[in-house]
Design a protein around this motif. Sequence first.
Motif, PDB file in Angstrom:
ATOM      1  N   UNK A  42       0.792  -0.802  -0.068  1.00 53.08           N
ATOM      2  CA  UNK A  42       0.062  -0.116  -0.438  1.00 53.08           C
ATOM      3  C   UNK A  42       0.492   1.402  -0.002  1.00 53.08           C
ATOM      4  N   UNK A  43       0.410   2.705  -0.592  1.00 53.56           N
ATOM      5  CA  UNK A  43       1.017   3.468  -0.639  1.00 53.56           C
ATOM      6  C   UNK A  43       1.147   4.207   0.868  1.00 53.56           C
ATOM      7  N   UNK A  44       1.862   5.332   0.985  1.00 48.72           N
ATOM      8  CA  UNK A  44       1.548   6.204   2.407  1.00 48.72           C
ATOM      9  C   UNK A  44       0.282   6.792   3.263  1.00 48.72           C
ATOM     10  N   UNK A  45      -0.604   6.580   1.702  1.00 51.79           N
ATOM     11  CA  UNK A  45      -1.237   7.205   2.715  1.00 51.79           C
ATOM     12  C   UNK A  45      -1.974   5.669   3.220  1.00 51.79           C
ATOM     13  N   UNK A  46      -2.170   4.229   2.541  1.00 50.86           N
ATOM     14  CA  UNK A  46      -2.963   2.985   3.016  1.00 50.86           C
ATOM     15  C   UNK A  46      -3.417   2.891   1.465  1.00 50.86           C
ATOM     16  N   UNK A  47      -3.201   3.436   0.532  1.00 45.40           N
ATOM     17  CA  UNK A  47      -4.112   2.819  -0.559  1.00 45.40           C
ATOM     18  C   UNK A  47      -3.907   2.092  -0.920  1.00 45.40           C
ATOM     19  N   UNK A  48      -4.394   1.021  -2.418  1.00 45.57           N
ATOM     20  CA  UNK A  48      -5.372   1.643  -2.021  1.00 45.57           C
ATOM     21  C   UNK A  48      -6.333  -0.193  -1.074  1.00 45.57           C
ATOM     22  N   UNK A  49      -5.043  -1.135  -1.151  1.00 46.13           N
ATOM     23  CA  UNK A  49      -5.419  -2.366  -0.075  1.00 46.13           C
ATOM     24  C   UNK A  49      -6.450  -2.456   1.471  1.00 46.13           C
TER      25      UNK A  49
END
Length: 60
Positions: A42-49
């Motif tokens: 996931x990216x630093x913001x928790x997206x998308x999973x």
Amino acid sequence: MSTASRFKIQIYSPLLGYKDLDHFKKTKDGWKFENYRCKGEVDKGGNPLFYKALITESIS
């Protein structure tokens, strides 16, 4: 990155009726995410999973 930051959180799932345990491990570009149902990057913001997992469990 010589040491990895890791943490676990418990989030109550109204769909399941109990707290689900989610694991995170810091990576260069974001996080490795894992819970009982799915795992992946996931990216630093928790997206998308991470957000898909929350929606699947009816967590807002």
